[in-house]
Design a protein around this motif. Sequence first.
Motif, PDB file in Angstrom:
ATOM      1  N   ASN A  48     -33.220 -15.429 -52.317  1.00 14.52           N
ATOM      2  CA  ASN A  48     -34.343 -15.069 -51.454  1.00 14.52           C
ATOM      3  C   ASN A  48     -34.210 -13.691 -50.810  1.00 14.52           C
ATOM      4  N   ALA A  49     -33.330 -12.865 -51.356  1.00 13.46           N
ATOM      5  CA  ALA A  49     -33.164 -11.463 -50.912  1.00 13.46           C
ATOM      6  C   ALA A  49     -32.806 -11.343 -49.428  1.00 13.46           C
ATOM      7  N   VAL A  50     -31.969 -12.259 -48.949  1.00 13.08           N
ATOM      8  CA  VAL A  50     -31.435 -12.165 -47.591  1.00 13.08           C
ATOM      9  C   VAL A  50     -30.063 -11.505 -47.697  1.00 13.08           C
ATOM     10  N   GLN A  51     -29.851 -10.438 -46.930  1.00 14.25           N
ATOM     11  CA  GLN A  51     -28.588  -9.709 -46.954  1.00 14.25           C
ATOM     12  C   GLN A  51     -27.422 -10.645 -46.614  1.00 14.25           C
ATOM     13  N   ILE A  52     -26.314 -10.548 -47.366  1.00 12.82           N
ATOM     14  CA  ILE A  52     -25.121 -11.362 -47.126  1.00 12.82           C
ATOM     15  C   ILE A  52     -24.003 -10.442 -46.660  1.00 12.82           C
ATOM     16  N   LEU A  53     -23.436 -10.759 -45.498  1.00 16.74           N
ATOM     17  CA  LEU A  53     -22.356  -9.979 -44.894  1.00 16.74           C
ATOM     18  C   LEU A  53     -21.144 -10.876 -44.709  1.00 16.74           C
ATOM     19  N   LEU A  54     -19.960 -10.311 -44.926  1.00 17.11           N
ATOM     20  CA  LEU A  54     -18.715 -11.071 -44.781  1.00 17.11           C
ATOM     21  C   LEU A  54     -17.777 -10.357 -43.817  1.00 17.11           C
ATOM     22  N   SER A  55     -17.458 -11.025 -42.734  1.00 18.92           N
ATOM     23  CA  SER A  55     -16.478 -10.522 -41.782  1.00 18.92           C
ATOM     24  C   SER A  55     -15.132 -11.129 -42.163  1.00 18.92           C
ATOM     25  N   LYS A  56     -14.229 -10.283 -42.651  1.00 18.40           N
ATOM     26  CA  LYS A  56     -12.942 -10.773 -43.163  1.00 18.40           C
ATOM     27  C   LYS A  56     -11.841 -10.500 -42.135  1.00 18.40           C
ATOM     28  N   ALA A  57     -11.306 -11.571 -41.558  1.00 16.58           N
ATOM     29  CA  ALA A  57     -10.206 -11.432 -40.590  1.00 16.58           C
ATOM     30  C   ALA A  57      -9.039 -10.746 -41.279  1.00 16.58           C
ATOM     31  N   THR A  58      -8.560  -9.677 -40.650  1.00 13.61           N
ATOM     32  CA  THR A  58      -7.440  -8.911 -41.186  1.00 13.61           C
ATOM     33  C   THR A  58      -6.526  -8.586 -40.013  1.00 13.61           C
ATOM     34  N   TYR A  59      -5.439  -9.336 -39.918  1.00 14.01           N
ATOM     35  CA  TYR A  59      -4.570  -9.220 -38.758  1.00 14.01           C
ATOM     36  C   TYR A  59      -3.241  -8.548 -39.083  1.00 14.01           C
ATOM     37  N   ASP A  60      -3.279  -7.476 -39.859  1.00 13.82           N
ATOM     38  CA  ASP A  60      -2.076  -6.683 -40.096  1.00 13.82           C
ATOM     39  C   ASP A  60      -1.751  -5.899 -38.828  1.00 13.82           C
ATOM     40  N   SER A  61      -0.487  -5.603 -38.599  1.00 14.56           N
ATOM     41  CA  SER A  61      -0.068  -4.968 -37.346  1.00 14.56           C
ATOM     42  C   SER A  61      -0.789  -3.647 -37.086  1.00 14.56           C
ATOM     43  N   LYS A  62      -1.155  -2.911 -38.128  1.00 15.87           N
ATOM     44  CA  LYS A  62      -1.818  -1.623 -37.918  1.00 15.87           C
ATOM     45  C   LYS A  62      -3.216  -1.776 -37.306  1.00 15.87           C
ATOM     46  N   TYR A  63      -3.800  -2.977 -37.373  1.00 18.38           N
ATOM     47  CA  TYR A  63      -5.134  -3.211 -36.826  1.00 18.38           C
ATOM     48  C   TYR A  63      -5.115  -3.917 -35.471  1.00 18.38           C
ATOM     49  N   LEU A  64      -3.963  -4.400 -35.038  1.00 16.87           N
ATOM     50  CA  LEU A  64      -3.901  -5.258 -33.854  1.00 16.87           C
ATOM     51  C   LEU A  64      -3.648  -4.490 -32.567  1.00 16.87           C
ATOM     52  N   SER A  65      -4.163  -5.038 -31.486  1.00 11.24           N
ATOM     53  CA  SER A  65      -3.875  -4.500 -30.158  1.00 11.24           C
ATOM     54  C   SER A  65      -2.479  -4.954 -29.743  1.00 11.24           C
ATOM     55  N   ASP A  66      -1.936  -4.313 -28.711  1.00 13.61           N
ATOM     56  CA  ASP A  66      -0.625  -4.724 -28.203  1.00 13.61           C
ATOM     57  C   ASP A  66      -0.655  -6.171 -27.720  1.00 13.61           C
ATOM     58  N   PHE A  67      -1.772  -6.588 -27.113  1.00  6.94           N
ATOM     59  CA  PHE A  67      -1.892  -7.967 -26.643  1.00  6.94           C
ATOM     60  C   PHE A  67      -1.823  -8.950 -27.815  1.00  6.94           C
ATOM     61  N   GLN A  68      -2.544  -8.646 -28.905  1.00  6.25           N
ATOM     62  CA  GLN A  68      -2.508  -9.532 -30.064  1.00  6.25           C
ATOM     63  C   GLN A  68      -1.096  -9.639 -30.631  1.00  6.25           C
ATOM     64  N   LYS A  69      -0.380  -8.519 -30.664  1.00  3.40           N
ATOM     65  CA  LYS A  69       0.995  -8.526 -31.177  1.00  3.40           C
ATOM     66  C   LYS A  69       1.889  -9.399 -30.301  1.00  3.40           C
ATOM     67  N   LEU A  70       1.693  -9.348 -28.987  1.00  2.00           N
ATOM     68  CA  LEU A  70       2.475 -10.202 -28.080  1.00  2.00           C
ATOM     69  C   LEU A  70       2.135 -11.680 -28.286  1.00  2.00           C
ATOM     70  N   HIS A  71       0.849 -11.959 -28.517  1.00  2.00           N
ATOM     71  CA  HIS A  71       0.396 -13.340 -28.700  1.00  2.00           C
ATOM     72  C   HIS A  71       1.089 -13.995 -29.894  1.00  2.00           C
TER      73      HIS A  71
END
Length: 191
Positions: A48-71
Amino acid sequence: MKIERNKTALLVIHFQNDFCQTHSDESIQGAKRIAKKINQLIKFCEKNAVQILLSKATYDSKYLSDFQKLHWMKEEDYPCREGTKGHEYYKLKIPKSAVEFKSSRNDSFVGTPLETLLKAKGIDTLLIVGATTEVCVHTTTCSADARDFRAIVIQDCVGSPNPLRHEVSLSILRDHFADVIPSKMLMRLIQ
């Protein structure tokens, strides 16, 4: 309720192996059933021509905040690391026309091109599916509402490891931030 296909996008949030098949307390309950429903919805949206978007969780250290790394403390504990089986989608059939972007936060708007992409395509309505209901789906839905997008959570296409948190989250979203409807109803409403 009317949903205009040319102003609508399907957003699949973090439906990946590390959230769906870890065989732990963190695994989505009913993940196989949910994957089947999401695949039906992807096929319907593509037809039906509805745009499909995919949010892909990527939790490699280069993408994480300091808080996420501590968690997570140790890098080997990070879920959804690039190059691992856990980073791959769980039983989804992704069409070539789908647009994928990486997300390193619970909210798929933060630090991603999502809002810019939606505005550039004239999209004002998001059909939200994926994992987990009370974390990534919930925060992204609230964020969509705060950015003046119409959010529609597809209740049989989201999941959680905890049925109570799942139901409470859907109730809060329904009462304050989004329409919450089953996939069959959605398919009747898209025009």
